[in-house]
Design a protein around this motif. Sequence first.
Motif, PDB file in Angstrom:
ATOM      1  N   HIS A 188      -0.116   5.374  -0.900  1.00 46.94           N
ATOM      2  CA  HIS A 188      -1.084   6.330  -1.439  1.00 46.94           C
ATOM      3  C   HIS A 188      -0.470   7.285  -2.454  1.00 46.94           C
ATOM      4  CE1 HIS A 188      -4.848   5.307   0.460  1.00 46.94           C
ATOM      5  NE2 HIS A 188      -4.106   4.864   1.461  1.00 46.94           N
ATOM      6  N   ARG A 193      -3.360   0.258  -3.478  1.00 45.14           N
ATOM      7  CA  ARG A 193      -3.099  -1.100  -2.979  1.00 45.14           C
ATOM      8  C   ARG A 193      -2.776  -1.994  -4.168  1.00 45.14           C
ATOM      9  NH1 ARG A 193      -7.253  -2.430   0.739  1.00 45.14           N
ATOM     10  NH2 ARG A 193      -5.840  -1.574   2.265  1.00 45.14           N
ATOM     11  N   THR A 239       0.843  -1.188   0.000  1.00 42.22           N
ATOM     12  CA  THR A 239       0.000   0.000   0.000  1.00 42.22           C
ATOM     13  C   THR A 239       0.881   1.242   0.000  1.00 42.22           C
ATOM     14  OG1 THR A 239      -1.729  -1.145   1.232  1.00 42.22           O
ATOM     15  CG2 THR A 239      -1.812   1.260   1.226  1.00 42.22           C
TER      16      THR A 239
END
Length: 172
Positions: A152, A162, A150
């Motif tokens: 962002h 993800r 993960t």
Amino acid sequence: MTHPWLSGPAPTGRLPRPRLEERIHNLLSSQNMCVLATTGPDGPLATPVRYYPLDFAVMFTAAPRSPKMRNIAADPRVSLGVFAPLVGLASSRGAQVFGTARVLDPDDPDRPGYWAAFRWENEHAERGRPLTDPPRDTLVVVEADRIVYTEHWLRRDGFAPRQTWRRRPQSG
């Protein structure tokens, strides 16, 4: 709004495998603590451990009679959580590593290949032990079968935050 690319629906793009592997290697090699999740007779156990990476393997030493070792003996399937310090959503970066724990005793023939990447000298120096005498501690190796990564920041470039990596089957 600090990072406009964080608003709205998350992109769904898949990161090319070489780029995903590079990011996973970067995370594993830039951190040294993880949370090991095991299951035993008393239920789940989450234990912080100091680790060392080797490719997609995570290694650590453990006292043979510790609760995590008892759980690994009962069920060697484990999960490890590795994560970078979090400053905000944009900095969110971590991995869930899934695999089977192998316990390598000091005489195991596979041990030298892993042990070469294990930086035991740091711990020896902390304990005042001579660096001329390598430890014979039990080594636990978790070769990743699957990693859920993960990050962002990937959203900025149109990729899903993800991503899932799976070990390729061994050709025989």
